[in-house]
Design a protein around this motif. Structure first.
Motif, PDB file in Angstrom:
ATOM      1  N   GLN A   1       0.836  -1.202   0.000  1.00 23.84           N
ATOM      2  CA  GLN A   1       0.000   0.000   0.000  1.00 23.84           C
ATOM      3  C   GLN A   1       0.867   1.247   0.000  1.00 23.84           C
ATOM      4  O   GLN A   1       1.990   1.249   0.505  1.00 23.84           O
ATOM      5  CB  GLN A   1      -0.906   0.012   1.238  1.00 23.84           C
ATOM      6  CG  GLN A   1      -2.048  -0.985   1.182  1.00 23.84           C
ATOM      7  CD  GLN A   1      -2.926  -0.895   2.413  1.00 23.84           C
ATOM      8  OE1 GLN A   1      -2.634  -0.140   3.340  1.00 23.84           O
ATOM      9  NE2 GLN A   1      -4.003  -1.647   2.420  1.00 23.84           N
ATOM     10  N   ASP A   2       0.313   2.298  -0.564  1.00 19.78           N
ATOM     11  CA  ASP A   2       1.026   3.576  -0.605  1.00 19.78           C
ATOM     12  C   ASP A   2       0.134   4.658   0.006  1.00 19.78           C
ATOM     13  O   ASP A   2      -0.895   5.008  -0.572  1.00 19.78           O
ATOM     14  CB  ASP A   2       1.370   3.918  -2.052  1.00 19.78           C
ATOM     15  CG  ASP A   2       2.207   5.192  -2.168  1.00 19.78           C
ATOM     16  OD1 ASP A   2       2.835   5.562  -1.151  1.00 19.78           O
ATOM     17  OD2 ASP A   2       2.223   5.800  -3.258  1.00 19.78           O
ATOM     18  N   PRO A   3       0.490   5.182   1.180  1.00 19.13           N
ATOM     19  CA  PRO A   3       1.674   4.848   1.971  1.00 19.13           C
ATOM     20  C   PRO A   3       1.497   3.517   2.716  1.00 19.13           C
ATOM     21  O   PRO A   3       0.364   3.089   2.951  1.00 19.13           O
ATOM     22  CB  PRO A   3       1.770   6.027   2.949  1.00 19.13           C
ATOM     23  CG  PRO A   3       0.358   6.457   3.119  1.00 19.13           C
ATOM     24  CD  PRO A   3      -0.318   6.246   1.800  1.00 19.13           C
ATOM     25  N   PRO A   4       2.598   2.857   3.124  1.00 22.99           N
ATOM     26  CA  PRO A   4       2.493   1.587   3.841  1.00 22.99           C
ATOM     27  C   PRO A   4       1.833   1.797   5.195  1.00 22.99           C
ATOM     28  O   PRO A   4       1.951   2.857   5.811  1.00 22.99           O
ATOM     29  CB  PRO A   4       3.953   1.140   3.984  1.00 22.99           C
ATOM     30  CG  PRO A   4       4.770   2.367   3.781  1.00 22.99           C
ATOM     31  CD  PRO A   4       3.988   3.264   2.904  1.00 22.99           C
ATOM     32  N   SER A   5       1.156   0.770   5.675  1.00 20.24           N
ATOM     33  CA  SER A   5       0.437   0.895   6.947  1.00 20.24           C
ATOM     34  C   SER A   5       0.792  -0.269   7.859  1.00 20.24           C
ATOM     35  O   SER A   5       1.267  -1.319   7.417  1.00 20.24           O
ATOM     36  CB  SER A   5      -1.079   0.910   6.695  1.00 20.24           C
ATOM     37  OG  SER A   5      -1.491  -0.307   6.076  1.00 20.24           O
ATOM     38  N   GLY A   6       0.554  -0.066   9.139  1.00 24.55           N
ATOM     39  CA  GLY A   6       0.760  -1.117  10.130  1.00 24.55           C
ATOM     40  C   GLY A   6       2.216  -1.549  10.203  1.00 24.55           C
ATOM     41  O   GLY A   6       3.146  -0.757  10.029  1.00 24.55           O
ATOM     42  N   GLN A   7       2.412  -2.856  10.464  1.00 25.19           N
ATOM     43  CA  GLN A   7       3.768  -3.375  10.594  1.00 25.19           C
ATOM     44  C   GLN A   7       4.518  -3.398   9.273  1.00 25.19           C
ATOM     45  O   GLN A   7       5.750  -3.449   9.255  1.00 25.19           O
ATOM     46  CB  GLN A   7       3.725  -4.793  11.190  1.00 25.19           C
ATOM     47  CG  GLN A   7       3.390  -4.810  12.685  1.00 25.19           C
ATOM     48  CD  GLN A   7       3.471  -6.224  13.248  1.00 25.19           C
ATOM     49  OE1 GLN A   7       2.581  -7.020  13.048  1.00 25.19           O
ATOM     50  NE2 GLN A   7       4.553  -6.505  13.951  1.00 25.19           N
ATOM     51  N   TRP A   8       3.772  -3.359   8.164  1.00 23.10           N
ATOM     52  CA  TRP A   8       4.438  -3.351   6.866  1.00 23.10           C
ATOM     53  C   TRP A   8       5.280  -2.088   6.685  1.00 23.10           C
ATOM     54  O   TRP A   8       6.243  -2.080   5.921  1.00 23.10           O
ATOM     55  CB  TRP A   8       3.423  -3.463   5.747  1.00 23.10           C
ATOM     56  CG  TRP A   8       2.753  -4.809   5.679  1.00 23.10           C
ATOM     57  CD1 TRP A   8       1.440  -5.089   5.884  1.00 23.10           C
ATOM     58  CD2 TRP A   8       3.382  -6.055   5.397  1.00 23.10           C
ATOM     59  NE1 TRP A   8       1.202  -6.426   5.754  1.00 23.10           N
ATOM     60  CE2 TRP A   8       2.391  -7.057   5.450  1.00 23.10           C
ATOM     61  CE3 TRP A   8       4.694  -6.439   5.103  1.00 23.10           C
ATOM     62  CZ2 TRP A   8       2.661  -8.399   5.224  1.00 23.10           C
ATOM     63  CZ3 TRP A   8       4.961  -7.782   4.871  1.00 23.10           C
ATOM     64  CH2 TRP A   8       3.963  -8.743   4.933  1.00 23.10           C
ATOM     65  N   ALA A   9       4.924  -1.015   7.359  1.00 23.15           N
ATOM     66  CA  ALA A   9       5.689   0.231   7.238  1.00 23.15           C
ATOM     67  C   ALA A   9       7.117   0.041   7.748  1.00 23.15           C
ATOM     68  O   ALA A   9       8.053   0.663   7.240  1.00 23.15           O
ATOM     69  CB  ALA A   9       4.990   1.345   8.012  1.00 23.15           C
TER      70      ALA A   9
END
Length: 898
Positions: free
Chosen positions: A627-635
């Motif tokens: 996702q853009d911007p990244p969210s959660g732990q993926w950030a």
């Protein structure tokens, strides 16, 4: 030049009248001439064009010799020393001594013939008397508490340089013996070192070393006749009990120089040294050097050790030894051809000293220098290893005590052992047995680690060691130790027990795994031993720790040679059981899997062990990761790592499908291409809202290749979600052509033990003609990856577009409507049109259309984009219809057309 000519005329006049002058007038005329000579020398910067320089040198040297003798005559030592000081001072009472000394010094630096004239004047003997007095009779300290002044230092320097020039010549040594002071000075250095003049220690040692290097038969007979070496050794035995070790080393090194340097001329002084217990003296002195700072006794400690090393070659007869060669040996080893060709060991006595020091000392510097000396002796001639090991057995004996030595010494020792194999191509079986026992006992973990690293290097050199270390029991020992460690790891899984091993002990586990990996590599027999030991369930436990993972995967990959199914079940099982955030574990497993899938024999095992479903499950686990911007732990993970995982998962699938019709049919029949499209579409970079796309009019259109070139190779800004989509479409394009498993876009990670793995933070470097514009915050792809599409003239449309996997085309078509995001309507539609054009180019050839039709995937193409087909106003309606018409024109069965 004019000044030199004038001086030449004046000296000729002196020559003519000198025979008719009384000695006092001769001396006066010569002393009046010398200041002019020195002035001319200074003004001409040492460029001498004086015509009668040899005669001048002879006259000045004779006068200086005469003045020295006059000042020494009839005086006791202290008075004579003081008289010499006054004579040679720049402003002494006589005032002329320094003038003579400086003149002789300059003349001695000119040419050899001039030097010979100086030597013939009797000056060598006179200056030796001076040196003896300066060294043995220290001046009493003056009021300013300084023994020497700046002028004294200048005088000392000139005296020493004159002596060095004269005493390096054989003629100078012969003249020197006339003073009968050489043996006195040598003996004085061995008895009065603590009472001598401190400022004259170094100069005296320097002069004596020069004399030592120029020894003649006459000088050796002279020293032997007065028992010089015998007396010096006796004196040094006394000094060794009283003086600091560094001082004794300095004194002893001078005496040893005469012993070592005289040997090429005569063995007399060496014999005298040996008969006087000289080696026991050196052993006593060197053992006293324990605990010194590394540079405190240098250079004299190192000098003694170097001379001892050289003395091992000083012997009259060659050593004859015959050892039993234990087999097996490396194929290119031939002892019969190992004949002496250089400096060989002929004298074991000095080597016994070196060996005894190592056995009795734990000093790091001392032991390190001994090992260095042994390496030097081996380097002189490879036969020296056998001469020493089959007589004194130094390495064999050192192995028993090496764990007592400091860590750097242990490292150096095992490197020396390693060189026996790597440099001499010899397998020392007895030494290896002792090292193996050392590993088994594990008295000092660091020593065990270093020993095992040594054996690992050997194993990696030749496959022979795989058999040697299996038959010796080392492989079984390592497997038993690893089983024990694996049980500990299994019990402590998910906990933070304080007893978990770290540091050296953990590194030891790493090397044990590497050793097992090396022993099983290319050895089916050893791999069978590992399996028969029941080690497979224990080995796979080490996969969870990144420090152990690389070696563990090597072992498991070797296991695949005898059982692909077992390997696949372990790797696929580990992939599926790994948590969502263990990305590096997944990457390492996938890279291992790719190496095994290079063998077509592994493809069946991959399929039967649910490999396809396993890899697709990795993609579904990453839902929303891009996702853009990244969210959660993926950030915190970084999108580069996610893309890398997507790449290797797709690469694994492509490798398993490559030239394998059974797997290809299985993948397509079970709807796995549809599953792939679904999983890729859920990564977060593709549109998933389900809203109908609003058509817009395009101001410009670009081909897919131009679009990609602009996205990654120009400064034109592109949103992050679109770049991620383009990466995935690029992967799919290579799957279509069946080449993805041959690509390499990501740098290899090489995490060190104890360091947490992290994404590569280096900026991509621009290549010529391709400025890098793509910069992902915190995570960056290598520059080579940005250049995938090459130069504009190398566009995708120009490449070979044969379709190998038509299902991947369907995946691209399914993702086509998802190449959209609100706020980017024009850019979205532009890339969609570019992709459709690219798909159209893929089915351009008759062969490609035939492959697509035979796959039975036409209905999938239509249903994937039914919105576009059903609406004439949809921007993709016309291009997609053209694609379908091309495909339909190839179909020959009525049901396909329907």
């Amino acid at each position: 030049t004019l000044l030199w000519e004038t001086l030449g005329k004046e000296f000729m006049e002196y020559e003519q009248v000198a025979p008719f002058l009384v000695p006092e007038d001769q001396q006066r005329r010569l002393l009046e001439f010398l200041p002019l000579f020195l002035k001319a020398w200074e003004q001409s910067a040492g460029v001498n064009v004086f015509p009668n320089i040899q005669l001048l040198a002879s006259e000045v040297s004779k006068l200086l010799t005469k003045e020295i003798k006059r000042n020494l005559n009839g005086k006791h030592a202290e008075e004579a020393r003081l008289a010499l000081e006054q004579l040679l001072k720049p402003k002494g009472e006589a005032g002329d001594g320094h003038l003579l000394l400086k003149s002789v010094y300059l003349l001695s630096q000119t040419d050899l013939r001039t030097l010979w004239n100086i030597i013939g004047s009797g000056l060598p003997a006179a200056l030796m008397q001076c040196l003896y007095l300066f060294f043995t009779v220290p001046l009493k300290k003056t009021g300013d508490d300084r023994e020497t002044s700046e002028d004294d230092a200048q005088t000392q320097e000139m005296l020493v340089k004159i002596m060095l020039s004269m005493y390096k010549e054989e003629q100078g040594i012969e003249e020197l013996l006339a003073a009968d002071k050489l043996q006195s000075l040598i003996i004085a250095t061995s008895s009065l070192w603590d009472q001598c003049s401190h400022s004259w220690k170094v100069p005296t040692g320097c002069v004596l070393r020069t004399i030592s290097k120029a020894q003649t038969k006459t000088s050796i007979v002279y020293l032997q006749a007065v028992d010089c070496i015998k007396i010096a050794v006796q004196n040094l035995f006394t000094l060794a009990d009283t003086l600091p070790a560094c001082d004794v080393c300095e004194a002893a090194s001078i005496v040893l120089c005469f012993v070592k340097d005289s040997y090429p001329v005569s063995s007399a002084l060496l014999t005298e040294f040996e008969n006087s217990d000289g080696y026991q003296l050196l052993l006593k002195i060197l053992l006293r050097c324990e605990g010194l700072q590394q540079n405190e006794a240098d250079p004299y400690l190192d000098e003694i050790l170097d001379m001892l090393t050289c003395l091992t070659t000083c012997g009259k007869t060659e050593l004859k030894v015959s050892g039993n060669i234990v087999h097996p040996q490396l194929p290119h080893f031939d002892f019969e051809r190992t004949q002496p060709s250089g400096l060989t060991v002929k004298n074991l006595q000095p080597f016994r000293v070196l060996q005894s020091i190592f056995q009795r000392s734990n000093d790091q510097h001392l032991c390190g220098r001994i090992l260095g000396a042994i390496g030097t002796i081996w380097a002189w001639d490879r036969v020296n290893f056998f001469l020493l090991e089959w007589t004194l057995q130094p390495i064999n004996q050192f192995t028993d005590i090496i764990h007592f030595k400091p860590h750097p010494v242990q490292v150096q020792f095992f490197r020396l052992v390693e060189s026996i194999v790597l440099d001499l191509s010899y397998v020392p079986h007895e030494i290896l047995k002792k090292i193996q026992y050392l590993i088994k006992e594990n008295i000092v973990p660091f020593c065990t680690l270093t020993a095992l690293q040594c054996l690992l290097s050997m194993t990696q050199k030749d496959l022979l060691f795989s058999d040697i270390f299996r038959d010796s029991g080392l492989l079984g020992l390592l497997l038993a130790l690893l089983r024990k460690e694996a049980k500990i790891l299994r019990k402590s899984a998910g906990t933070h027990l304080p007893s978990l091993k770290e540091g050296t002990e953990k590194e030891l586990n790493v090397v044990m795994l590497k050793m097992v990996a090396a022993l099983t590599a290319r050895s089916v027999r050893n791999t069978v031993v590992l399996k028969d030991y029941g080690m497979v369930p224990y080995i796979k436990i080490f996969l969870d720790d990144e420090c152990y993972r690389s070696a563990t995967l090597c072992i498991l990959e070797q296991l695949s040679v005898i059982n692909y199914e077992e390997y696949m079940s372990i790797i696929i099982g580990a992939l599926c059981s790994s948590t969502q955030w263990e990305l590096h574990l997944k990457l390492d497993l996938l890279k291992s899997l790719l190496r095994i899938l290079e063998s077509p024999k592994s493809h069946s095992a991959f399929r039967t062990c649910s490999g396809f479903n396993g890899l697709l499950s990795l993609l579904s686990d990453m839902e929303g990761a891009l996702q853009d911007p990244p969210s959660g732990q993926w950030a915190a993970v970084g999108q580069n790592c996610v893309l890398e995982l997507v790449f290797y998962a797709l690469q694994g699938i492509t490798a398993a499908l490559h030239l394998d019709p059974v797997n290809s049919n299985f993948f397509q029949r079970n709807g796995l291409f549809e599953k792939m499209a679904e999983d890729l579409g859920s990564l977060g970079c593709f549109w998933t809202e389900g809203k109908r796309q609003i058509p817009v009019s395009l101001e410009k259109t670009r081909t897919f290749a131009e679009f990609l070139d602009a996205a990654f190779c120009s400064s034109e800004p592109f949103p992050e979600w679109l770049k991620n989509c383009i990466w995935i479409l690029n992967f799919l394009d290579h799957i279509v052509k069946g080449t993805l498993h041959q690509e390499s876009y990501f740098k290899e990670r090489k995490p060190e033990m104890g360091e947490e793995a992290r994404d590569d933070q280096e900026e991509p470097q621009a290549q010529e003609g391709h400025p890098v514009a793509f910069k992902r915050p915190g995570n960056k792809l290598p520059a080579s990856a940005y250049m995938l599409w090459g130069k504009p003239e190398e566009k995708l449309e120009m490449r070979d577009c044969t379709i190998v996997h038509p299902g991947a085309v369907c995946v691209m078509v399914r993702l086509l409507p998802k190449l959209y995001k609100e706020g980017y309507a024009q850019l979205s539609q532009e890339i969609q049109c570019a992709l459709v054009d690219h798909i159209q180019s893929l089915v351009k050839s008759e062969k490609s259309r035939q492959v697509m039709c035979e796959s039975g995937l036409l209905s999938t193409v239509i249903t994937s984009c039914q919105d576009a087909f059903c609406s004439d106003s949809h921007p993709l309606h016309l291009p997609l219809t053209r694609v379908f018409e091309k495909l339909a024109s190839q179909a020959v069965e009525p049901h396909v057309l329907r």
